[in-house]
Motif scaffolding. Structure first.
Motif, PDB file in Angstrom:
ATOM      1  N   THR A 169      21.191   4.835  -5.336  1.00 50.43           N
ATOM      2  CA  THR A 169      22.479   5.151  -4.627  1.00 50.43           C
ATOM      3  C   THR A 169      23.485   4.208  -5.158  1.00 50.43           C
ATOM      4  O   THR A 169      24.427   3.924  -4.391  1.00 50.43           O
ATOM      5  CB  THR A 169      21.895   4.847  -3.227  1.00 50.43           C
ATOM      6  N   ILE A 170      23.254   3.590  -6.244  1.00 50.97           N
ATOM      7  CA  ILE A 170      24.032   2.606  -6.723  1.00 50.97           C
ATOM      8  C   ILE A 170      24.931   2.987  -7.648  1.00 50.97           C
ATOM      9  O   ILE A 170      24.738   3.591  -8.827  1.00 50.97           O
ATOM     10  CB  ILE A 170      23.456   1.193  -7.209  1.00 50.97           C
ATOM     11  N   ALA A 181       5.591   3.175  -2.286  1.00 47.29           N
ATOM     12  CA  ALA A 181       6.445   2.601  -0.888  1.00 47.29           C
ATOM     13  C   ALA A 181       7.602   3.161  -0.895  1.00 47.29           C
ATOM     14  O   ALA A 181       8.267   3.859  -1.670  1.00 47.29           O
ATOM     15  CB  ALA A 181       6.297   1.079  -1.387  1.00 47.29           C
ATOM     16  N   ARG A 182       8.090   2.757   0.371  1.00 45.74           N
ATOM     17  CA  ARG A 182       9.545   3.253   0.667  1.00 45.74           C
ATOM     18  C   ARG A 182      10.496   2.085   0.748  1.00 45.74           C
ATOM     19  O   ARG A 182      10.009   1.027   1.467  1.00 45.74           O
ATOM     20  CB  ARG A 182       9.551   3.877   2.239  1.00 45.74           C
ATOM     21  N   VAL A 183      11.440   2.019   0.018  1.00 44.34           N
ATOM     22  CA  VAL A 183      12.229   0.647  -0.191  1.00 44.34           C
ATOM     23  C   VAL A 183      13.825   1.170   0.293  1.00 44.34           C
ATOM     24  O   VAL A 183      14.054   2.285   0.025  1.00 44.34           O
ATOM     25  CB  VAL A 183      12.647   0.407  -1.678  1.00 44.34           C
ATOM     26  N   LEU A 184      13.970   0.207   1.316  1.00 45.06           N
ATOM     27  CA  LEU A 184      15.486   0.364   2.044  1.00 45.06           C
ATOM     28  C   LEU A 184      16.169  -0.686   1.366  1.00 45.06           C
ATOM     29  O   LEU A 184      15.887  -1.595   0.618  1.00 45.06           O
ATOM     30  CB  LEU A 184      15.014   0.296   3.621  1.00 45.06           C
ATOM     31  N   ASN A 185      17.483  -0.564   1.989  1.00 46.58           N
ATOM     32  CA  ASN A 185      18.626  -1.506   1.800  1.00 46.58           C
ATOM     33  C   ASN A 185      18.865  -2.373   2.822  1.00 46.58           C
ATOM     34  O   ASN A 185      18.487  -1.981   4.029  1.00 46.58           O
ATOM     35  CB  ASN A 185      19.956  -0.706   1.066  1.00 46.58           C
ATOM     36  N   ALA A 195      20.976  -4.316  -7.210  1.00 44.66           N
ATOM     37  CA  ALA A 195      19.844  -3.760  -7.897  1.00 44.66           C
ATOM     38  C   ALA A 195      18.537  -3.806  -7.422  1.00 44.66           C
ATOM     39  O   ALA A 195      17.595  -3.253  -7.752  1.00 44.66           O
ATOM     40  CB  ALA A 195      19.755  -3.917  -9.315  1.00 44.66           C
ATOM     41  N   ALA A 196      18.394  -4.656  -6.315  1.00 42.15           N
ATOM     42  CA  ALA A 196      16.953  -5.046  -5.955  1.00 42.15           C
ATOM     43  C   ALA A 196      16.085  -3.736  -5.349  1.00 42.15           C
ATOM     44  O   ALA A 196      15.118  -3.607  -5.882  1.00 42.15           O
ATOM     45  CB  ALA A 196      16.926  -6.173  -4.841  1.00 42.15           C
ATOM     46  N   SER A 197      16.829  -2.860  -4.622  1.00 43.70           N
ATOM     47  CA  SER A 197      16.134  -1.551  -4.075  1.00 43.70           C
ATOM     48  C   SER A 197      15.738  -0.887  -5.374  1.00 43.70           C
ATOM     49  O   SER A 197      14.478  -0.207  -5.203  1.00 43.70           O
ATOM     50  CB  SER A 197      17.152  -0.924  -3.002  1.00 43.70           C
ATOM     51  N   ARG A 198      16.376  -0.679  -6.190  1.00 40.86           N
ATOM     52  CA  ARG A 198      16.072   0.354  -7.452  1.00 40.86           C
ATOM     53  C   ARG A 198      15.166  -0.240  -8.106  1.00 40.86           C
ATOM     54  O   ARG A 198      14.049   0.422  -8.411  1.00 40.86           O
ATOM     55  CB  ARG A 198      17.475   0.428  -8.209  1.00 40.86           C
ATOM     56  N   ILE A 199      14.972  -1.664  -8.369  1.00 43.81           N
ATOM     57  CA  ILE A 199      13.908  -2.395  -9.141  1.00 43.81           C
ATOM     58  C   ILE A 199      12.642  -2.076  -8.349  1.00 43.81           C
ATOM     59  O   ILE A 199      11.623  -1.954  -8.922  1.00 43.81           O
ATOM     60  CB  ILE A 199      14.424  -3.869  -9.358  1.00 43.81           C
ATOM     61  N   LEU A 200      12.737  -2.767  -7.133  1.00 43.69           N
ATOM     62  CA  LEU A 200      11.546  -2.473  -6.154  1.00 43.69           C
ATOM     63  C   LEU A 200      11.151  -1.102  -6.088  1.00 43.69           C
ATOM     64  O   LEU A 200       9.586  -1.084  -5.875  1.00 43.69           O
ATOM     65  CB  LEU A 200      11.574  -3.181  -4.945  1.00 43.69           C
ATOM     66  N   GLN A 201      11.850   0.082  -5.997  1.00 39.88           N
ATOM     67  CA  GLN A 201      11.381   1.398  -5.838  1.00 39.88           C
ATOM     68  C   GLN A 201      10.427   1.641  -7.127  1.00 39.88           C
ATOM     69  O   GLN A 201       9.718   2.106  -7.314  1.00 39.88           O
ATOM     70  CB  GLN A 201      12.269   2.240  -5.632  1.00 39.88           C
ATOM     71  N   GLU A 202      10.996   1.184  -8.300  1.00 44.16           N
ATOM     72  CA  GLU A 202      10.460   1.448  -9.709  1.00 44.16           C
ATOM     73  C   GLU A 202       9.189   0.777  -9.686  1.00 44.16           C
ATOM     74  O   GLU A 202       8.127   1.224 -10.248  1.00 44.16           O
ATOM     75  CB  GLU A 202      11.364   1.141 -10.835  1.00 44.16           C
ATOM     76  N   GLU A 203       9.135  -0.431  -9.160  1.00 45.14           N
ATOM     77  CA  GLU A 203       7.888  -1.051  -9.260  1.00 45.14           C
ATOM     78  C   GLU A 203       6.787  -0.670  -8.362  1.00 45.14           C
ATOM     79  O   GLU A 203       5.632  -0.484  -8.545  1.00 45.14           O
ATOM     80  CB  GLU A 203       8.015  -2.650  -9.122  1.00 45.14           C
ATOM     81  N   LYS A 245       1.025  -1.364  -0.084  1.00 44.16           N
ATOM     82  CA  LYS A 245      -0.052  -0.037  -0.092  1.00 44.16           C
ATOM     83  C   LYS A 245       0.776   1.148  -0.136  1.00 44.16           C
ATOM     84  O   LYS A 245       2.183   1.119   0.127  1.00 44.16           O
ATOM     85  CB  LYS A 245      -0.913   0.070   1.375  1.00 44.16           C
ATOM     86  N   GLU A 246       0.249   2.454  -0.048  1.00 42.24           N
ATOM     87  CA  GLU A 246       1.007   3.727   0.031  1.00 42.24           C
ATOM     88  C   GLU A 246       1.725   3.790   1.326  1.00 42.24           C
ATOM     89  O   GLU A 246       1.198   3.470   2.362  1.00 42.24           O
ATOM     90  CB  GLU A 246       0.113   4.717  -0.424  1.00 42.24           C
ATOM     91  N   GLY A 247       2.995   3.747   1.470  1.00 45.57           N
ATOM     92  CA  GLY A 247       3.837   4.091   2.725  1.00 45.57           C
ATOM     93  C   GLY A 247       4.150   2.680   3.088  1.00 45.57           C
ATOM     94  O   GLY A 247       4.836   2.538   4.058  1.00 45.57           O
ATOM     95  N   THR A 248       4.024   1.782   2.367  1.00 45.81           N
ATOM     96  CA  THR A 248       4.625   0.328   2.870  1.00 45.81           C
ATOM     97  C   THR A 248       6.089   0.341   2.730  1.00 45.81           C
ATOM     98  O   THR A 248       6.690   0.882   1.852  1.00 45.81           O
ATOM     99  CB  THR A 248       4.208  -1.099   2.026  1.00 45.81           C
ATOM    100  N   ILE A 249       6.723   0.045   3.836  1.00 44.85           N
ATOM    101  CA  ILE A 249       8.259  -0.055   3.757  1.00 44.85           C
ATOM    102  C   ILE A 249       8.703  -1.449   3.245  1.00 44.85           C
ATOM    103  O   ILE A 249       8.171  -2.544   3.864  1.00 44.85           O
ATOM    104  CB  ILE A 249       8.763  -0.035   5.279  1.00 44.85           C
ATOM    105  N   ILE A 250       9.479  -1.575   2.224  1.00 46.38           N
ATOM    106  CA  ILE A 250       9.998  -2.606   1.482  1.00 46.38           C
ATOM    107  C   ILE A 250      11.395  -2.891   1.716  1.00 46.38           C
ATOM    108  O   ILE A 250      12.248  -1.973   1.483  1.00 46.38           O
ATOM    109  CB  ILE A 250       9.470  -2.818   0.029  1.00 46.38           C
ATOM    110  N   ILE A 251      11.771  -4.052   2.141  1.00 46.39           N
ATOM    111  CA  ILE A 251      13.098  -4.419   2.441  1.00 46.39           C
ATOM    112  C   ILE A 251      13.645  -5.638   1.951  1.00 46.39           C
ATOM    113  O   ILE A 251      13.313  -6.728   2.130  1.00 46.39           O
ATOM    114  CB  ILE A 251      13.252  -4.795   4.004  1.00 46.39           C
ATOM    115  N   PRO A 252      14.403  -5.597   0.646  1.00 41.50           N
ATOM    116  CA  PRO A 252      14.749  -6.933  -0.148  1.00 41.50           C
ATOM    117  C   PRO A 252      16.133  -7.538   0.822  1.00 41.50           C
ATOM    118  O   PRO A 252      17.017  -6.748   1.399  1.00 41.50           O
ATOM    119  CB  PRO A 252      15.135  -5.958  -1.266  1.00 41.50           C
ATOM    120  N   VAL A 253      15.758  -8.664   1.019  1.00 39.25           N
ATOM    121  CA  VAL A 253      16.811  -9.194   1.729  1.00 39.25           C
ATOM    122  C   VAL A 253      17.570 -10.412   0.899  1.00 39.25           C
ATOM    123  O   VAL A 253      17.007 -11.692   0.971  1.00 39.25           O
ATOM    124  CB  VAL A 253      16.645  -9.770   2.967  1.00 39.25           C
TER     125      VAL A 253
END
Length: 222
Positions: free
Chosen positions: A208-209, A119-123, A107-115, A94-102
């Motif tokens: 940031t990559i 949301a807010r994608v962290l590293n 490039a995972a954070s960049r791809i997820l932020q584009e998708e 949803k809007e504002g969901t924090i997504i954390i790729p582990v």
């Protein structure tokens, strides 16, 4: 807080086990025999000292559309399938969901932020060795289980791209040293590559990559 964990392999199962153990509402996206075994017997996580933790996640589905919207979503799948798997995750974001790729890959954070632009994608960088040993069972090898989560480093200015291979450039903000550059590491890499007549450079900066590139003459490699 509602947490969703996408993938219950070694890393995802550790997170699900710990969150559920502390009564945090945890939903999981998982499939196949692994899912069937967890539904029947619970998720068994075996620590390095042989301690067994059996937990029962709040929700367990192969279809994310059946899960609640998540406040925080951990993506614990293979890095090679991240773009395709984002579609599976979409129903819980949803809007504002924090997504954390582990997962593996930078490039995972960049791809997820584009998708998921809302949301807010962290590293995340993790230190843990664990694996599925049987359906519904995950075993940890070694005592380390550390997760470092953050927004990542500040983006390098485009005007500085051509200097990133030179020593001390990053640490010398005024760029007044006779030898400037980002650090000893990249400087040494450059010298090694040049000794083999290989070419190195900076391909691009994405989010940031910093994406570095080098070309290798295959005839010189044993």
């Amino acid at each position: 807080m509602k947490i969703c964990i996408f993938g219950l392999g070694g890393v995802g199962a550790y997170l699900a086990s710990r969150f559920t153990q502390h009564n945090i509402s945890t939903s999981c996206i998982v499939r196949g025999a692994h899912k069937d075994a967890i539904e029947k017997n619970g998720l068994k996580y075996i620590l390095h000292d042989k301690t067994e933790i059996i937990t029962h996640p709040y929700q367990l589905e192969s279809d994310a559309s059946k899960l609640d919207k998540a406040d925080v979503a951990f993506v614990c799948i293979k890095g090679t399938s991240i773009k395709e798997s984002a579609q599976t995750l979409r129903p819980v974001v949803k809007e504002g969901t924090i997504i954390i790729p582990v997962l593996n890959g930078v490039a995972a954070s960049r791809i997820l932020q584009e998708e998921f632009p809302l949301a807010r994608v962290l590293n995340c960088c993790t230190y843990i060795t664990s694996m599925i040993t049987n359906p519904g069972e995950v075993t940890q090898v070694g005592p380390f289980a550390e997760f470092n989560i953050g927004q990542g480093p500040k983006q390098i200015d485009e005007k500085d791209i051509n200097n990133i291979w030179d020593r001390y450039y990053k640490v010398d903000k005024d760029h007044k040293r006779p030898h400037i550059g980002s650090g000893i590491g990249l400087s040494l890499c450059k010298k090694i590559l040049e000794q083999h007549n290989w070419i190195c450079g900076c391909a691009a900066i994405v989010e940031t990559i910093l994406v570095l590139q080098f070309s290798v003459d295959k005839t010189e490699v044993n």
